[in-house]
Design a protein around this motif. Structure first.
Motif, PDB file in Angstrom:
ATOM      1  N   UNK A   7      15.461 -10.119   7.451  1.00  0.00           N
ATOM      2  CA  UNK A   7      15.967  -8.949   6.730  1.00  0.00           C
ATOM      3  C   UNK A   7      16.665  -9.411   5.457  1.00  0.00           C
ATOM      4  N   UNK A   8      16.199  -8.914   4.325  1.00  0.00           N
ATOM      5  CA  UNK A   8      16.801  -9.257   3.031  1.00  0.00           C
ATOM      6  C   UNK A   8      17.782  -8.153   2.660  1.00  0.00           C
ATOM      7  N   UNK A  59      19.495 -12.573   8.563  1.00  0.00           N
ATOM      8  CA  UNK A  59      19.881 -11.810   7.373  1.00  0.00           C
ATOM      9  C   UNK A  59      19.952 -12.768   6.187  1.00  0.00           C
ATOM     10  N   UNK A  60      19.311 -12.395   5.092  1.00  0.00           N
ATOM     11  CA  UNK A  60      19.346 -13.197   3.867  1.00  0.00           C
ATOM     12  C   UNK A  60      20.020 -12.391   2.765  1.00  0.00           C
ATOM     13  N   UNK A  61      20.997 -13.001   2.105  1.00  0.00           N
ATOM     14  CA  UNK A  61      21.670 -12.328   0.986  1.00  0.00           C
ATOM     15  C   UNK A  61      22.271 -13.384   0.081  1.00  0.00           C
ATOM     16  N   UNK A  62      22.350 -13.070  -1.209  1.00  0.00           N
ATOM     17  CA  UNK A  62      22.899 -14.020  -2.176  1.00  0.00           C
ATOM     18  C   UNK A  62      24.406 -13.876  -2.334  1.00  0.00           C
ATOM     19  N   UNK A  71      28.967  -9.858   0.943  1.00  0.00           N
ATOM     20  CA  UNK A  71      28.126  -8.991   1.775  1.00  0.00           C
ATOM     21  C   UNK A  71      27.770  -9.654   3.105  1.00  0.00           C
ATOM     22  N   UNK A  72      27.646 -10.965   3.102  1.00  0.00           N
ATOM     23  CA  UNK A  72      27.322 -11.675   4.341  1.00  0.00           C
ATOM     24  C   UNK A  72      28.492 -11.733   5.314  1.00  0.00           C
ATOM     25  N   UNK A  73      29.672 -11.317   4.855  1.00  0.00           N
ATOM     26  CA  UNK A  73      30.835 -11.284   5.753  1.00  0.00           C
ATOM     27  C   UNK A  73      30.546 -10.409   6.970  1.00  0.00           C
ATOM     28  N   UNK A  74      29.807  -9.312   6.748  1.00  0.00           N
ATOM     29  CA  UNK A  74      29.449  -8.423   7.863  1.00  0.00           C
ATOM     30  C   UNK A  74      28.603  -9.158   8.900  1.00  0.00           C
ATOM     31  N   UNK A  75      27.672  -9.994   8.435  1.00  0.00           N
ATOM     32  CA  UNK A  75      26.816 -10.753   9.362  1.00  0.00           C
ATOM     33  C   UNK A  75      27.633 -11.787  10.116  1.00  0.00           C
ATOM     34  N   UNK A 112      22.524 -17.874   3.174  1.00  0.00           N
ATOM     35  CA  UNK A 112      23.119 -17.529   1.881  1.00  0.00           C
ATOM     36  C   UNK A 112      22.245 -18.112   0.766  1.00  0.00           C
ATOM     37  N   UNK A 113      21.592 -17.236   0.026  1.00  0.00           N
ATOM     38  CA  UNK A 113      20.741 -17.698  -1.058  1.00  0.00           C
ATOM     39  C   UNK A 113      19.904 -16.565  -1.615  1.00  0.00           C
TER      40      UNK A 113
END
Length: 616
Positions: free
Chosen positions: A405-406, A428-431, A435-439, A448-449
């Motif tokens: 999931x992007x 989960x992928x996010x830059x 936002x990745x704090x939720x994951x 992270x990227x």
């Protein structure tokens, strides 16, 4: 017999791609289906004999196709991919190949009854596996990255080495048995091998420079590469037979490691061409075999030779060559078992059978039979057992299909949690770290990227994931991600959150037409899904049974309910989409996003109705 050459070409294409489809549809090894199909239409029923029908064009067609397949495989040999695996790959491709050559030659002499000369030629040839057989097996087996990468690298690198070893053995034999020994032929062999490697490197660097400087337009890049591959192969092969394979491998590896984005752009197109060529060549080679060759396969000496090659020679070569490496026992056991032989062995063996026969070695007539026996038995045995063996050795990524999931947001985190509860791999992928704090807080695996970055391509292992969902705040970006990964995942496995409900309708009309399929419903945007999570909507599971049909479920569900995905009894997951009809059957579980209060009220009413019914 087929009416014309044109009809035969058409039939070969249909049978090849048809075999690939049957293998995909019924989860069978593609190379096994293709081999059996070729035998049936060739020596068994006599519908065609491509070697006889194509005449002088048969061998050049096969040779060029093998060169293109080997080049396409070597385009995937980026040194960044084997960080930490360089030592075992090097050992298996050098020491392992040498041990297999010696042991295979001894087996051919003492068990198959070949003369020493023919035995050492065939021993060198049979160390090859090759991308034509390894790649289809890796696609179907879902091995973990380490053993998959080692098998891929070994298959591509050892292909030209095996052919060169066979040539080297023949030159040594010619030198030792000559009445007037002349070392010039041996010097020519080594000089030709060095020339082939340098030629391949030069062609790769030259094409890379042409791409970087813009001297080749985009629409000519793939055709230009194909022509240069054929030129590179032909020029090297004209200098000395079989060195062309080394040249195209060197060219592919050079292009793969100079960091040009154009190479990645062409890779999927070349993969498609490679699949087409593999399908056609397997049909052609097996259909060209003679009935006498098939009958000789059942000779006890030949069967004994094949058994020893599979159960003794290969495992010993792997275990001895990997001493001192960090490979686990299970990885060594898997690598020691999986070694199917393929197109290179079949094509090169016919060449040596003819030249050894012409040199007076009567037992050279057995080379074709031995080759077919080893190819067929290894293809069948390894094709049907690689998945089972990998599972037993805990080296398989088998299980429920994973989802990548992007975009990290409230909805995707909850969707990931729902999939994780079903024991399905999810990432989960996010830059954005924020936002990745939720994951991180939800305990969901994340990366992270930037999804479209070249670094992500090298560092992110996508093997466990069958589906990709683009669900960021930027709908144009979602469409771009889907478009980029459709060749890798397939059009039916790539989804994006609906771009609707935007203010700009022009953006809607543009974004809607590109990228993956719209997930769930067209009128449900990412913003609405996130709002529903904030409004305490819940992920619910509903089993479809004989007593509770899907039609009844649709009639009773609330209008606000959003159907997300279904879980098949086999573990397969299917996402709802406007563009794909999903019809649950008995035994399936429907996962939906449901309003909390109304759902609880509905459950209570159903329980009360059941109590009333039981009371009556």
């Amino acid at each position: 017999m087929v009416a014309s050459i044109l009809s035969e070409i058409m039939l070969i294409g249909l049978l090849g791609i048809g075999s690939q489809w049957v293998a995909w549809r019924y989860r069978m090894p593609a190379i096994v289906v293709m081999s059996i199909t070729g035998l049936l239409v060739g020596p068994v029923f006599g519908f065609m004999n491509p070697e006889q029908d194509f005449g002088d064009l048969y061998k050049p067609i096969i040779s060029v196709a093998v060169a293109i397949i080997l080049f396409e495989g070597s385009l995937n040999l980026s040194f960044k991919e084997i960080r930490g695996l360089g030592r075992p790959v090097f050992r298996i491709s050098t020491a392992g190949a040498f041990i297999a050559w010696i042991l295979g030659s001894l087996t051919a002499h003492y068990i198959a009854g070949l003369s020493w000369a023919v035995a050492f030629v065939i021993g060198g040839l049979f160390i090859v596996t090759g991308p034509t057989v390894i790649m289809p097996l890796l696609r179907q087996s879902k091995l973990k990255p380490r053993p998959a990468k080692i098998l891929k690298w070994e298959g591509i690198i050892v292909d030209p080495i095996g052919a060169l070893l066979a040539v080297f053995a023949f030159e040594i034999i010619a030198f030792l048995t000559s009445t007037n020994p002349d070392g010039s032929a041996l010097l020519l062999f080594f000089a030709a091998s060095v020339f082939a490697a340098i030629l391949g490197w030069a062609c790769g660097r030259g094409m890379g420079w042409m791409f970087e400087t813009g001297n080749i337009p985009e629409f000519l890049k793939s055709p230009a590469v194909f022509i240069v591959v054929i030129f590179c192969f032909t020029l090297a092969d004209e200098v000395m037979h079989e060195t062309g394979l080394l040249a195209v491998t060197a060219m592919g590896m050079t292009l793969a490691n100079i960091g040009i984005s154009s190479v990645a752009d062409m890779r999927h197109f070349k993969e498609n061409i490679s699949i087409l060529l593999i399908s056609a060549i397997f049909i052609m080679l097996t259909a060209s075999l003679q009935v006498e060759t098939l009958l000789k396969v059942f000779d006890p000496h030949i069967i004994g030779y094949v058994i020893l090659m599979m159960f003794v020679v290969r495992p010993i070569s792997i275990f001895l060559s990997t001493i001192g490496t960090d490979l686990s026992l299970n990885e060594k056991l898997l690598l020691g078992w999986i070694a199917p032989r393929g197109i290179v062995a079949l094509t090169v063996s016919s060449y040596f059978a003819s030249i050894l026969g012409g040199a007076g070695y009567e037992d050279a007539s057995l080379i074709t039979t031995l080759t077919f026996a080893l190819v067929f038995f290894t293809v069948v045995a390894h094709g049907f057992t690689i998945r089972w063996t990998a599972r037993k050795l805990h080296l398989s990524m088998e299980g429920r299909p994973g989802t990548l999931i992007v975009g990290s947001n409230k909805f995707t985190i909850n969707l990931a949690k729902s999939l994780k509860e079903q024991k399905a791999p999810v990432l989960i992928v996010d830059s954005s770290w924020e936002r990745l704090r939720l994951a991180r807080e939800a305990g969901i695996a994340f990366y992270h990227g930037e999804m479209l970055s070249e670094q992500t391509e090298y560092h992110l292992d996508t093997i466990p994931y069958d589906y990709l969902i683009a669900a960021t705040d930027f709908h144009s970006y979602n469409a771009l991600v889907c478009t980029t990964f459709i060749p890798e995942y397939g059009r039916t496995n790539v989804f994006k959150i609906s771009p609707y409900n935007l203010v700009d309708s022009d953006v809607n009309s543009t974004v809607d037409k590109v990228g993956g399929r719209i997930l769930f419903k067209e009128d449900v945007s990412k913003e609405e899904l996130t709002n529903k999570i904030s409004s305490h909507y819940k992920f619910r599971q509903t089993a479809i049974t004989d007593q509770y049909k899907y039609k009844q479920y649709l009639e009773e569900k609330e209008d606000e309910t959003i159907l997300l995905y279904i879980i098949k009894p086999s573990g397969q997951i299917k996402f709802y989409s406007e563009e794909m009809r999903v019809t649950p059957e008995n035994g399936d579980i429907v996962v939906s996003l449901t309003p909390p209060v109304k759902e609880i009220k509905k459950i209570r009413e159903r329980l009360e109705n059941q109590r009333d019914g039981n009371g009556k």
